[in-house]
Design an enzyme around this catalytic site. Sequence first.
Site, PDB file in Angstrom:
ATOM      1  N   ASP A   1      -6.266   1.740  -3.446  1.00 39.82           N
ATOM      2  CA  ASP A   1      -7.590   1.660  -2.827  1.00 39.82           C
ATOM      3  C   ASP A   1      -8.018   3.043  -2.330  1.00 39.82           C
ATOM      4  OD1 ASP A   1      -5.762   1.692  -0.715  1.00 39.82           O
ATOM      5  OD2 ASP A   1      -6.846   0.220   0.490  1.00 39.82           O
TER       6      ASP A   1
ATOM      7  N   ASP B   1      -1.428   0.961  -3.495  1.00 39.43           N
ATOM      8  CA  ASP B   1      -2.265  -0.112  -4.039  1.00 39.43           C
ATOM      9  C   ASP B   1      -3.565   0.419  -4.633  1.00 39.43           C
ATOM     10  OD1 ASP B   1      -3.227   0.596  -1.594  1.00 39.43           O
ATOM     11  OD2 ASP B   1      -3.550  -1.431  -0.838  1.00 39.43           O
TER      12      ASP B   1
ATOM     13  N   ASP C   1      -2.724   6.108  -3.509  1.00 37.13           N
ATOM     14  CA  ASP C   1      -1.689   5.477  -2.686  1.00 37.13           C
ATOM     15  C   ASP C   1      -1.146   4.269  -3.475  1.00 37.13           C
ATOM     16  OD1 ASP C   1      -3.754   3.606  -2.282  1.00 37.13           O
ATOM     17  OD2 ASP C   1      -3.170   3.231  -0.217  1.00 37.13           O
TER      18      ASP C   1
ATOM     19  N   SER D   1       0.828  -1.216   0.000  1.00 35.61           N
ATOM     20  CA  SER D   1       0.000   0.000   0.000  1.00 35.61           C
ATOM     21  C   SER D   1       0.860   1.263   0.000  1.00 35.61           C
ATOM     22  CB  SER D   1      -0.954  -0.049   1.194  1.00 35.61           C
ATOM     23  OG  SER D   1      -1.822   1.045   1.184  1.00 35.61           O
TER      24      SER D   1
END
Length: 453
Positions: free
Chosen positions: A242, A240, A238, A95
């Site tokens: 999400d 990843d 960010d 992440s």
Amino acid sequence: MAKYFGTNGIRAKLDVITPEFVSRMSFAFGVWCKRGKVILARDTRVSGPMLHHSALAGLISAGCDVIDLGVSPAPTVELMVKKLKADGGITITASHNPPEWNALKFVDKNSVAVSWERGEEVERIFEDPNVPRAEWNKLGKATEYKLAIDDHIAEILANVDTKPIKTKRPFIVLDCANGTGSLLAPTLFRKLGCKILTLNAQPDGFFPGHNSEPTPENLADLIASVKATGADMGIAWDGDCDRVIFIDEKGNYIIGDKSYALSVEIALSESREKKPKVVTTVATSDTIKDITRKHGGELIYTKVGGPYLAEEQIRCKAVSGGEEAGGVIWPALSPGKDGFATAAKILGHVCRTGKPLSRQINSLPHYYNSKTRIYCSAEQKFAVIEKLKLEPLEKGAESLTLDGLRVNSKEGWVILRPSGTEHLIRIFAEAKTPKKAKALMEKYERKVRELLK
Ligand code: MG
């Protein structure tokens, strides 16, 4: 208690996330998925290819057929688990952590992230030497699937009213942080009908542009670009993807809880349900409560963490889910937080209403907050909160004990939670004025310090 799983998967540096560890944990997850079909992907980190091969080997040894997406964002994996009717998915991504970190994020067959409670079951298989590998003639097969990002883009386009965007042709600056966003965002925003300028849109695991946490400091170039070009909006993800962060047309950094609130406003205004449900964490601003109430909806709280939001969204068929850091669930796509869908939805809303992002944000209900952290021992951080739960509440107040202790009172609300990673208690208070928020926070700070004596 789970030894390796945190709130959302297993995140560590490479001394823990070794190739051997990833192979064994992926084998255990494959067994947990009943040795079925598993989607596998990774982000752009330098350690990604090494760990990807380990995960692939572990899954194949469990007898799982692997659909290998290669480098792909986490929300793409969540969408593909649903679309390809897989039994689970693994994304190798840390992440927003620095480049030397990596992690395994797991989702089940419903694309619901595996919490640490469910992670315990995976760890039991991991620790058990008697769980057999697949026989030589039952080993899984790996198939590469190259269309996942195209499928994800198509799915977002099908869920956004693109006409107002195509008419307005807004100018958007995209900061992809050298992460997986680089592979999806530029194409998506061109297809939506935008003129775009991209920053850090080459996948590079050294993160030469900036670290992948979208803080105001890390997004300084994005902010400067929006100001210099007079863009309608800046958007950053960010690592990843999400979560997503917006810069308004004036170059202001919009904190995640504001864009999340705007997303709830959009989801509720699009919903045709009589009493639409919204799920959010117990640490979320009352802005969400006000918006939900305005639309005649019902707000349901969960523990803090993506897996709990996803579980609850599915359970109660909520039309929206999310958390204050800017992660939003769009249930038509998956129960996972999707930073691309959030960006497209907000852009569509801005174009449709003709009201720039700064005005959209300023028209949301506003609260002030005050927070602190109190260091203590590992035992004390739990014990103090348990003691506080037993204390009588003042008149008119109510408490929620889903995750730590939240007290709603006339002055505002406050939440006290033990940190998941450090020996400390976090206190966060919110109220209608900065003074009230500070007073509320200090009141509970005094109570905690008293109990620590
Ligand atoms: Mg993230």
